[in-house]
Design a protein around this motif. Structure first.
Motif, PDB file in Angstrom:
ATOM      1  N   ASN B 184     -64.670  78.973 -63.133  1.00 46.50           N
ATOM      2  CA  ASN B 184     -64.508  78.177 -62.190  1.00 46.50           C
ATOM      3  C   ASN B 184     -65.710  77.720 -61.229  1.00 46.50           C
ATOM      4  OD1 ASN B 184     -61.607  76.908 -62.592  1.00 46.50           O
ATOM      5  ND2 ASN B 184     -61.334  79.246 -62.153  1.00 46.50           N
ATOM      6  N   VAL B 185     -66.659  79.101 -61.197  1.00 48.96           N
ATOM      7  CA  VAL B 185     -67.665  78.856 -60.182  1.00 48.96           C
ATOM      8  C   VAL B 185     -68.974  78.903 -61.218  1.00 48.96           C
ATOM      9  CG1 VAL B 185     -68.987  80.069 -58.508  1.00 48.96           C
ATOM     10  CG2 VAL B 185     -66.407  79.900 -58.425  1.00 48.96           C
ATOM     11  N   SER B 187     -73.440  78.730 -62.153  1.00 47.13           N
ATOM     12  CA  SER B 187     -74.453  79.632 -61.948  1.00 47.13           C
ATOM     13  C   SER B 187     -75.207  79.487 -60.785  1.00 47.13           C
ATOM     14  CB  SER B 187     -75.300  79.353 -63.030  1.00 47.13           C
ATOM     15  OG  SER B 187     -76.130  78.186 -63.178  1.00 47.13           O
ATOM     16  N   LYS B 188     -74.874  78.443 -59.849  1.00 50.85           N
ATOM     17  CA  LYS B 188     -75.500  78.196 -58.451  1.00 50.85           C
ATOM     18  C   LYS B 188     -74.334  78.641 -57.681  1.00 50.85           C
ATOM     19  CE  LYS B 188     -78.193  74.073 -59.367  1.00 50.85           C
ATOM     20  NZ  LYS B 188     -78.288  74.241 -60.779  1.00 50.85           N
ATOM     21  N   GLY B 189     -73.564  79.211 -58.102  1.00 47.93           N
ATOM     22  CA  GLY B 189     -72.421  79.766 -57.049  1.00 47.93           C
ATOM     23  C   GLY B 189     -71.324  78.678 -56.394  1.00 47.93           C
ATOM     24  N   LEU B 190     -71.376  77.517 -57.227  1.00 45.44           N
ATOM     25  CA  LEU B 190     -70.515  76.189 -56.762  1.00 45.44           C
ATOM     26  C   LEU B 190     -69.234  76.143 -57.561  1.00 45.44           C
ATOM     27  CD1 LEU B 190     -73.522  73.824 -56.031  1.00 45.44           C
ATOM     28  CD2 LEU B 190     -72.574  75.210 -54.507  1.00 45.44           C
ATOM     29  N   ASP B 191     -68.301  75.970 -56.748  1.00 44.26           N
ATOM     30  CA  ASP B 191     -66.923  75.457 -57.221  1.00 44.26           C
ATOM     31  C   ASP B 191     -67.250  73.824 -57.820  1.00 44.26           C
ATOM     32  OD1 ASP B 191     -64.640  76.329 -57.676  1.00 44.26           O
ATOM     33  OD2 ASP B 191     -64.517  77.135 -55.426  1.00 44.26           O
ATOM     34  N   ALA B 192     -66.132  73.464 -58.393  1.00 41.24           N
ATOM     35  CA  ALA B 192     -66.328  72.110 -59.055  1.00 41.24           C
ATOM     36  C   ALA B 192     -65.832  71.254 -58.016  1.00 41.24           C
ATOM     37  CB  ALA B 192     -65.347  72.167 -60.305  1.00 41.24           C
TER      38      ALA B 192
END
Lengths: 220, 217
Positions: B184-185, B187-192
């Motif tokens: 769900n996360v 490669s930039k460390g971001l959630d959708a």
């Protein structure tokens, strides 16, 4: 040339960016972007972001928020880097968890540094023992998870407290996308420290001053 | 809630943002009743809050059922976590209902016929879908909110949804990569962050009441 706007734009789902754009006409007025000359929505958002971020950088309020966030992310990234490199600290069955968390924090640092460009603050000097209070933080798993849970809950409250300062800017969505990842981390780590993953139905924000007060013991 | 006459499951239940306006109620034989049963989310911040309210209604109804009919072999810890999550979703639902007042959409009729409540795998798999959808929905809706107080409220709910997602992931596969976000996360460390038009079709199979987002932008 500094491509800080690319980091922000890359981070935003194109459809979301397009949508935001339609609802944020005020950005155009504020930065006087010649929108009529541009053909597509992604281009328009790119132009408005450029106007907002380039040539002298981001609006001061946004720079302040992002540097504040970057400071916390530096702290977290350094913390997990050291922990993941400390042999014997993390039991095998939790290693993937902390490696993943560490990778996320490192990615957050890169993202925020990229967005800030030359306005980015430097990484702070750290002391994860908090002046000796957590002397065994990298040798005792119990101490380590207690500090980890503290950092993650603090990160959640910190981002939450800054959301209002980002309202109406394209940076808000990115900040929210980091915020929920910190909350996942918090809920994954807290049970290892003997707590439920959550504390009530609503998470509370913390002001910048409250966050800095909590983080200061870990800054050398 | 009873469904009068016609099988409304066959109707398009959610229409996406920007999609052709479809007044589901108008297609039903009994005009008055069906119009009242249909729900349009409304515009602006009210629309966003109703959107959140619809999702919280769905989640609350799901966990109420989970706690009422626990799956086979449920552990004490699992049941206590799922009951806590149920209580949170009810609190979110009631918070939003109160905030919306008379502008709140009606109670939605839900359809969990695809969920096997006796099966741990089915229940936790569905919970995983709902929680991650909730996180992405709130993350994507933040930019649509104009009132800073509503943004703060959404912020204090979304991190709880994210905590739920991690809790459910840990129940499913332990404290590993998935508990930290897994796929769900990015490669930039971001959630959708998803828009209502992306979220509503994913929720639609679980909601019977016709819900339209004709003015939500």
């Amino acid at each position: 040339m500094n491509n800080q706007e690319d980091f922000i734009l890359d981070a935003i789902d194109p459809e979301v960016a397009e949508h935001i754009d339609a609802g944020r006409r005020s950005l155009f007025t504020r930065y006087a972007v010649p929108v009529a000359a541009l053909g597509s929505a992604p281009l328009i958002i790119a132009a408005s972001a450029q106007a907002a971020f380039a040539a002298g950088g981001l609006p001061k309020q946004v720079v302040d928020v992002l540097n504040f966030a970057l400071t916390l992310e530096y702290l977290e990234a350094a913390f997990y880097k050291q922990a993941n490199g400390s042999s014997g600290l993390i039991p095998q069955k939790y290693r993937q968890l902390f490696r993943t968390i560490g990778a996320h924090e490192t990615a957050h640092v890169a993202l925020l540094k990229g967005a800030l460009g030359s306005a980015a603050v430097k990484a702070p000097a750290v002391d994860f023992t908090a002046g000796g209070k957590y002397a065994d933080v990298f040798s005792n798993f119990e101490t380590f998870v207690a500090v980890s849970a503290t950092f993650e809950d603090l990160g959640v409250a910190a981002y939450k407290g800054q959301a209002g300062n980002l309202i109406g800017t394209p940076v808000l969505t990115t900040a929210l996308q980091i915020h929920s990842v910190e909350a996942r981390h918090a809920a994954a780590v807290r049970p290892l420290a003997g707590k439920a993953g959550f504390d009530g139905a609503f998470d509370k924000p913390k002001t910048k001053a409250q966050v800095l007060a909590a983080a200061t013991p870990f800054l050398a | 809630m009873m469904t009068p006459g016609l099988n409304r499951r066959n109707l398009l239940k959610w229409t996406g943002v920007g999609a052709t306006v479809m007044v589901a109620g108008a297609m039903l034989p009994n005009f008055g009743i069906s119009a009242a049963l249909a729900a349009d989310l409304g515009a602006g911040d009210i629309g966003v809050l109703n959107y959140a309210y619809a999702l919280e209604q769905l989640e609350a109804a799901f966990y109420i059922q989970v706690a009422k009919t626990p799956y086979e072999g449920i552990t004490k810890a699992e049941l206590s976590n799922l009951k806590a999550i149920r209580d949170h979703e009810i609190a979110h639902r009631e918070f939003l209902r109160k905030a919306l007042g008379r502008k709140a959409i009606p109670d939605l009729e839900v359809d969990f016929s695809k969920v096997d409540f006796t099966s741990r795998k089915s229940v936790l798999g569905t919970a995983d879908v709902f929680e991650n959808l909730g996180v992405a929905a709130y993350n994507g809706a933040g930019q649509l909110i104009k009132d800073v107080n509503y943004l703060a409220a959404a912020g204090s709910i979304v991190s709880i949804e994210a905590r739920h997602a991690a809790t459910i992931a840990a129940l499913r596969s332990g404290f590993g990569r998935d508990a930290a976000g897994g796929k769900n996360v990015n490669s930039k460390g971001l959630d959708a962050a998803l828009l209502p038009s992306q979220v509503l079709p994913k929720a639609a199979p679980f909601i019977v009441t016709p819900v339209t987002a004709n003015s939500l932008s």
